[in-house]
Design a protein around this motif. Structure first.
Motif, PDB file in Angstrom:
ATOM      1  N   LEU A 175       0.825  -1.206   0.000  1.00  0.00           N
ATOM      2  CA  LEU A 175       0.000   0.000   0.000  1.00  0.00           C
ATOM      3  C   LEU A 175       0.861   1.260   0.000  1.00  0.00           C
ATOM      4  N   ARG A 176       1.920   1.257   0.819  1.00  0.00           N
ATOM      5  CA  ARG A 176       2.780   2.432   0.911  1.00  0.00           C
ATOM      6  C   ARG A 176       3.520   2.674  -0.394  1.00  0.00           C
ATOM      7  N   ASN A 177       4.074   1.637  -0.974  1.00  0.00           N
ATOM      8  CA  ASN A 177       4.839   1.811  -2.217  1.00  0.00           C
ATOM      9  C   ASN A 177       3.933   2.237  -3.376  1.00  0.00           C
ATOM     10  N   CYS A 178       2.725   1.640  -3.443  1.00  0.00           N
ATOM     11  CA  CYS A 178       1.814   2.041  -4.510  1.00  0.00           C
ATOM     12  C   CYS A 178       1.373   3.493  -4.345  1.00  0.00           C
ATOM     13  N   ALA A 179       1.119   3.930  -3.106  1.00  0.00           N
ATOM     14  CA  ALA A 179       0.717   5.321  -2.871  1.00  0.00           C
ATOM     15  C   ALA A 179       1.835   6.286  -3.246  1.00  0.00           C
ATOM     16  N   ASP A 180       3.081   5.925  -2.878  1.00  0.00           N
ATOM     17  CA  ASP A 180       4.203   6.799  -3.240  1.00  0.00           C
ATOM     18  C   ASP A 180       4.351   6.926  -4.747  1.00  0.00           C
ATOM     19  N   LEU A 181       4.138   5.813  -5.462  1.00  0.00           N
ATOM     20  CA  LEU A 181       4.235   5.878  -6.918  1.00  0.00           C
ATOM     21  C   LEU A 181       3.105   6.699  -7.516  1.00  0.00           C
ATOM     22  N   MET A 182       1.894   6.583  -6.919  1.00  0.00           N
ATOM     23  CA  MET A 182       0.779   7.389  -7.422  1.00  0.00           C
ATOM     24  C   MET A 182       1.036   8.877  -7.200  1.00  0.00           C
ATOM     25  N   LYS A 183       1.628   9.254  -6.080  1.00  0.00           N
ATOM     26  CA  LYS A 183       1.933  10.671  -5.820  1.00  0.00           C
ATOM     27  C   LYS A 183       2.937  11.208  -6.820  1.00  0.00           C
ATOM     28  N   GLU A 184       3.841  10.311  -7.251  1.00  0.00           N
ATOM     29  CA  GLU A 184       4.845  10.750  -8.222  1.00  0.00           C
ATOM     30  C   GLU A 184       4.346  10.652  -9.649  1.00  0.00           C
ATOM     31  N   GLY A 185       3.118  10.150  -9.815  1.00  0.00           N
ATOM     32  CA  GLY A 185       2.555  10.049 -11.152  1.00  0.00           C
ATOM     33  C   GLY A 185       3.060   8.871 -11.948  1.00  0.00           C
ATOM     34  N   VAL A 186       3.542   7.846 -11.271  1.00  0.00           N
ATOM     35  CA  VAL A 186       4.065   6.655 -11.941  1.00  0.00           C
ATOM     36  C   VAL A 186       3.102   5.504 -11.674  1.00  0.00           C
ATOM     37  N   MET A 187       2.666   4.835 -12.721  1.00  0.00           N
ATOM     38  CA  MET A 187       1.732   3.716 -12.587  1.00  0.00           C
ATOM     39  C   MET A 187       2.077   2.651 -13.628  1.00  0.00           C
ATOM     40  N   PHE A 188       1.643   1.432 -13.378  1.00  0.00           N
ATOM     41  CA  PHE A 188       1.769   0.368 -14.362  1.00  0.00           C
ATOM     42  C   PHE A 188       0.760   0.586 -15.483  1.00  0.00           C
ATOM     43  N   HIS A 189       1.118   0.145 -16.656  1.00  0.00           N
ATOM     44  CA  HIS A 189       0.186   0.213 -17.763  1.00  0.00           C
ATOM     45  C   HIS A 189      -1.003  -0.707 -17.477  1.00  0.00           C
ATOM     46  N   PRO A 190      -2.229  -0.317 -17.842  1.00  0.00           N
ATOM     47  CA  PRO A 190      -3.391  -1.176 -17.544  1.00  0.00           C
ATOM     48  C   PRO A 190      -3.288  -2.577 -18.141  1.00  0.00           C
ATOM     49  N   LYS A 191      -2.580  -2.717 -19.273  1.00  0.00           N
ATOM     50  CA  LYS A 191      -2.442  -4.032 -19.878  1.00  0.00           C
ATOM     51  C   LYS A 191      -1.248  -4.814 -19.341  1.00  0.00           C
ATOM     52  N   SER A 192      -0.506  -4.223 -18.451  1.00  0.00           N
ATOM     53  CA  SER A 192       0.641  -4.911 -17.882  1.00  0.00           C
ATOM     54  C   SER A 192       0.170  -5.998 -16.898  1.00  0.00           C
ATOM     55  N   PRO A 193       0.834  -7.152 -16.876  1.00  0.00           N
ATOM     56  CA  PRO A 193       0.429  -8.185 -15.915  1.00  0.00           C
ATOM     57  C   PRO A 193       0.670  -7.783 -14.472  1.00  0.00           C
ATOM     58  N   TYR A 194       1.452  -6.701 -14.251  1.00  0.00           N
ATOM     59  CA  TYR A 194       1.734  -6.266 -12.891  1.00  0.00           C
ATOM     60  C   TYR A 194       0.831  -5.119 -12.448  1.00  0.00           C
ATOM     61  N   SER A 195      -0.105  -4.746 -13.291  1.00  0.00           N
ATOM     62  CA  SER A 195      -0.993  -3.631 -12.911  1.00  0.00           C
ATOM     63  C   SER A 195      -1.920  -4.023 -11.766  1.00  0.00           C
ATOM     64  N   LYS A 196      -2.173  -5.312 -11.600  1.00  0.00           N
ATOM     65  CA  LYS A 196      -3.068  -5.742 -10.518  1.00  0.00           C
ATOM     66  C   LYS A 196      -2.427  -5.602  -9.148  1.00  0.00           C
ATOM     67  N   ILE A 197      -1.107  -5.326  -9.110  1.00  0.00           N
ATOM     68  CA  ILE A 197      -0.461  -5.172  -7.806  1.00  0.00           C
ATOM     69  C   ILE A 197      -1.018  -3.959  -7.078  1.00  0.00           C
ATOM     70  N   CYS A 198      -1.262  -2.873  -7.812  1.00  0.00           N
ATOM     71  CA  CYS A 198      -1.787  -1.644  -7.204  1.00  0.00           C
ATOM     72  C   CYS A 198      -3.221  -1.370  -7.641  1.00  0.00           C
ATOM     73  N   ALA A 199      -3.917  -2.394  -8.108  1.00  0.00           N
ATOM     74  CA  ALA A 199      -5.271  -2.181  -8.617  1.00  0.00           C
ATOM     75  C   ALA A 199      -6.246  -1.791  -7.510  1.00  0.00           C
ATOM     76  N   ASP A 200      -6.036  -2.272  -6.283  1.00  0.00           N
ATOM     77  CA  ASP A 200      -6.971  -1.980  -5.194  1.00  0.00           C
ATOM     78  C   ASP A 200      -6.504  -0.849  -4.298  1.00  0.00           C
ATOM     79  N   VAL A 201      -5.470  -0.096  -4.729  1.00  0.00           N
ATOM     80  CA  VAL A 201      -4.974   1.034  -3.930  1.00  0.00           C
ATOM     81  C   VAL A 201      -5.613   2.315  -4.453  1.00  0.00           C
ATOM     82  N   VAL A 202      -6.198   3.124  -3.554  1.00  0.00           N
ATOM     83  CA  VAL A 202      -6.886   4.362  -3.920  1.00  0.00           C
ATOM     84  C   VAL A 202      -6.193   5.521  -3.207  1.00  0.00           C
ATOM     85  N   LEU A 203      -5.822   6.553  -3.988  1.00  0.00           N
ATOM     86  CA  LEU A 203      -5.202   7.752  -3.441  1.00  0.00           C
ATOM     87  C   LEU A 203      -6.289   8.807  -3.266  1.00  0.00           C
TER      88      LEU A 203
END
Length: 243
Positions: A175-203
């Protein structure tokens, strides 16, 4: 020592036995017996080991077995020829009148008339034996077994608690790492297999960004009267200025 020698000479001396000339029938029989046995060897019972705690319980051992035996005679002969001797007895003695009569002895001793085939009865014996042996092993000290089982249950609870603690640390770190990446404007591509790692994190409230909002100002009767008086004063001053 003398007594020992005398006993040995007594036993070693010749023995005269009575010999009888009476003929006695002798019967000989032969056969074979095969004994088969199945041995059940006790083995170590099954044990459960949980984090160094070893417990044993009652076990059931089932052992199926199959055995076979074969017996035969060698050389194999189905029939043998038995000689039939000539037992004809017509002469050998004379009656009071001088006529030949039987004397109780064969006239042609040793003469073979023919050979008669006789079945030997030889056969190959074959047998198959099968079965199942069962053995139940029950521990005698049941109190120690119960204590061991309680200790094993506690060990399972401790391992589950440790797993839950590690799961909690993993989820919080994610949760912490996904939030930090969202604040910096960095996200996985929706079609990436790793996008589900932060799929349930809401900023909810990013820093330095004020979301749209409204506020309501409470009012009372005094504020309404004050505002009305102010409006009347403004109207009166405007009328005087016009005159």
């Amino acid at each position: 020592m003398k007594r020992v020698l005398a006993a040995l000479l007594l036993f070693a001396g010749p023995v005269n036995a009575q010999v009888s000339s009476t003929a006695a029938p002798v019967a000989n029989s032969s056969g074979s017996v095969t004994n088969q046995a199945v041995q059940v060897v006790p083995s170590k019972t099954f044990a459960s080991v949980i984090n160094g705690v070893q417990c044993q319980g009652a076990t059931l051992h089932i052992n199926p077995f199959l055995s076979s035996t074969t017996g035969w005679s060698d050389p194999y002969e189905r029939y043998y020829n038995e000689p039939v001797y000539d037992t004809l007895d017509l002469v050998g003695a004379t009656d009071p009148e001088g006529n030949p009569v039987p004397d109780g002895r064969p006239d042609n001793p040793g003469n073979i008339l023919f050979h008669k085939p006789v079945r030997t009865g030889q056969k190959t014996n074959f047998s198959i034996n099968g079965g199942i042996t069962a053995q139940i092993s029950i521990p005698l000290d049941r109190s120690h077994i119960r204590t061991c089982r309680r200790a094993a249950e506690k060990q399972v609870e401790l391992m589950e608690a440790s797993l839950a603690d590690k799961r909690l640390n993993y989820e919080i770190a994610r949760l912490r790492n996904c939030a930090d990446l969202m604040k910096e404007g960095v996200m996985f591509h929706p079609k990436s297999p790793y996008s589900k790692i932060c799929a349930d994190v809401v900023l909810l409230n990013p820093p330095a960004i004020l979301p749209p909002h409204t506020h309501s100002i409470p009012t009372s009767s005094k504020t309404v009267e004050t505002s009305d008086a102010a409006k009347q004063n403004q109207q009166g001053s405007s009328a005087q200025a016009s005159t």
